[in-house]
Design a protein around this motif. Sequence first.
Motif, PDB file in Angstrom:
ATOM      1  N   ILE A 276      54.753  77.046 109.877  1.00 27.65           N
ATOM      2  CA  ILE A 276      54.501  78.218 110.853  1.00 27.65           C
ATOM      3  C   ILE A 276      55.118  78.374 112.175  1.00 27.65           C
ATOM      4  N   ASP A 277      54.945  77.331 112.513  1.00 27.23           N
ATOM      5  CA  ASP A 277      55.832  77.379 113.992  1.00 27.23           C
ATOM      6  C   ASP A 277      57.105  77.866 114.017  1.00 27.23           C
ATOM      7  N   SER A 278      57.886  77.819 112.620  1.00 25.35           N
ATOM      8  CA  SER A 278      59.039  77.694 112.815  1.00 25.35           C
ATOM      9  C   SER A 278      59.535  79.570 112.911  1.00 25.35           C
ATOM     10  N   VAL A 279      58.615  80.329 112.831  1.00 24.48           N
ATOM     11  CA  VAL A 279      59.256  81.799 112.840  1.00 24.48           C
ATOM     12  C   VAL A 279      59.886  82.073 114.004  1.00 24.48           C
ATOM     13  N   ALA A 280      61.015  83.125 114.254  1.00 23.07           N
ATOM     14  CA  ALA A 280      61.763  83.061 115.083  1.00 23.07           C
ATOM     15  C   ALA A 280      62.285  84.234 115.103  1.00 23.07           C
ATOM     16  N   LEU A 281      62.427  85.271 115.916  1.00 22.51           N
ATOM     17  CA  LEU A 281      62.758  85.936 116.370  1.00 22.51           C
ATOM     18  C   LEU A 281      63.662  86.513 116.823  1.00 22.51           C
ATOM     19  N   GLY A 282      65.053  87.146 116.768  1.00 23.98           N
ATOM     20  CA  GLY A 282      66.468  87.017 116.922  1.00 23.98           C
ATOM     21  C   GLY A 282      66.584  88.193 117.689  1.00 23.98           C
ATOM     22  N   VAL A 283      68.221  88.166 118.537  1.00 20.76           N
ATOM     23  CA  VAL A 283      68.852  89.756 118.515  1.00 20.76           C
ATOM     24  C   VAL A 283      70.042  88.755 119.353  1.00 20.76           C
ATOM     25  N   GLY A 284      70.555  89.912 119.272  1.00 24.70           N
ATOM     26  CA  GLY A 284      72.409  89.397 119.170  1.00 24.70           C
ATOM     27  C   GLY A 284      73.495  90.724 119.186  1.00 24.70           C
ATOM     28  N   SER A 285      74.642  90.151 119.014  1.00 21.35           N
ATOM     29  CA  SER A 285      75.851  91.385 118.577  1.00 21.35           C
ATOM     30  C   SER A 285      76.508  90.295 117.624  1.00 21.35           C
ATOM     31  N   PHE A 286      77.386  91.165 116.933  1.00 23.31           N
ATOM     32  CA  PHE A 286      78.323  90.765 116.020  1.00 23.31           C
ATOM     33  C   PHE A 286      79.461  91.695 115.548  1.00 23.31           C
ATOM     34  N   TRP A 287      80.203  90.547 115.232  1.00 19.32           N
ATOM     35  CA  TRP A 287      81.274  91.125 114.336  1.00 19.32           C
ATOM     36  C   TRP A 287      82.020  90.712 113.400  1.00 19.32           C
TER      37      TRP A 287
ATOM     38  N   ARG B  18      84.293  89.093 106.256  1.00 21.63           N
ATOM     39  CA  ARG B  18      83.563  87.785 106.859  1.00 21.63           C
ATOM     40  C   ARG B  18      82.776  88.544 108.242  1.00 21.63           C
ATOM     41  N   SER B  19      82.370  87.600 109.260  1.00 20.09           N
ATOM     42  CA  SER B  19      81.650  88.194 110.003  1.00 20.09           C
ATOM     43  C   SER B  19      80.821  87.086 111.387  1.00 20.09           C
ATOM     44  N   ILE B  20      80.722  87.927 112.460  1.00 16.48           N
ATOM     45  CA  ILE B  20      80.044  86.345 113.466  1.00 16.48           C
ATOM     46  C   ILE B  20      79.091  87.136 114.717  1.00 16.48           C
ATOM     47  N   ALA B  21      78.282  86.108 114.369  1.00 18.08           N
ATOM     48  CA  ALA B  21      77.517  86.896 115.307  1.00 18.08           C
ATOM     49  C   ALA B  21      76.558  85.740 116.283  1.00 18.08           C
ATOM     50  N   GLY B  22      76.321  86.333 117.215  1.00 15.00           N
ATOM     51  CA  GLY B  22      75.616  84.844 118.139  1.00 15.00           C
ATOM     52  C   GLY B  22      74.103  85.869 118.836  1.00 15.00           C
ATOM     53  N   GLY B  23      73.253  84.978 119.700  1.00 13.81           N
ATOM     54  CA  GLY B  23      72.417  86.199 120.356  1.00 13.81           C
ATOM     55  C   GLY B  23      71.584  84.352 120.648  1.00 13.81           C
ATOM     56  N   VAL B  24      70.148  84.961 121.055  1.00 14.95           N
ATOM     57  CA  VAL B  24      69.650  84.646 121.570  1.00 14.95           C
ATOM     58  C   VAL B  24      68.239  85.004 120.367  1.00 14.95           C
ATOM     59  N   PHE B  25      66.912  83.733 120.516  1.00 15.51           N
ATOM     60  CA  PHE B  25      65.761  83.525 119.581  1.00 15.51           C
ATOM     61  C   PHE B  25      64.497  82.847 120.259  1.00 15.51           C
ATOM     62  N   ILE B  26      63.355  83.523 120.016  1.00 16.56           N
ATOM     63  CA  ILE B  26      62.291  82.977 119.725  1.00 16.56           C
ATOM     64  C   ILE B  26      61.691  82.760 119.461  1.00 16.56           C
ATOM     65  N   GLN B  27      60.559  81.581 119.733  1.00 22.64           N
ATOM     66  CA  GLN B  27      59.978  80.841 117.955  1.00 22.64           C
ATOM     67  C   GLN B  27      58.692  81.052 119.241  1.00 22.64           C
TER      68      GLN B  27
END
Length: 242
Positions: A134-145, A103-112
């Motif tokens: 087209i507008d749904s393109v999202a880039l994200g960065v975060g941490s995961f365990w 299992r894994s858990i991740a969380g972070g921020v994203f921008i569209q």
Amino acid sequence: MITTNKPARGSFEPARGRRAAARALAGAAALATVAVASTARADGDGAYGRLDGDLALRAGAGASLANGGPALCAHGAAAYLSTAGLYAHYTDAIGAQGATVARSIAGGVFIQPLFLGRYASNLELGTPWLDLFIDSVALGVGSFWEASPGAGLAPEPGVELSLSLDVPLLGHATGPFLGVRGALRWRGSELAGDVSPRDEQRALVSVTLSWHHVVWAHIVDAGDRAPAQVAARRSEAGARSR
């Protein structure tokens, strides 16, 4: 004596009635055309409901594919003006044979980044599902365990970079979406300089069916609401004291 046969006055009435009916039908058709055009413009304003509120809440579930086999996944997010926000992503192999990550858990921020820029520049194409896609393109960065089979979550988090796309099934910002999300992950031990062979997940692809809902959270006018509420209370207290 030459006699000219003139039609009776009443014979003009049917023709006049037909012309009046034709004019009425033409007017009704024109009004219907204007109404349809107005509705089309309203529905095709390029926002498609994304400006009906300032916060888009999203929740969905599906399946993830990675090294070691498939897993179930759940995804949640909150986006401010459909432009930037926070996300959480969970995967669980649920006893899959050969899974290297239970299992894994991740969380972070994203921008569209595309929506507001395209909308302000009038670059929307007028097709709801295509513009929303087209507008749904999202880039994200975060941490995961992550947790290996039979073990708990790793104490040190890793870092993930993600790219996601969502296809609207109803052509509106509020409704069901089919989403695809890809993430690249680096464990905490790797970031610390551990060069041991990588036997856990590095790439993770998730497919989810989710519901997006645009609501008013009053984040936009949060700074203006407090003074207005104080002024309203003072006015009410003054009215009672009179």
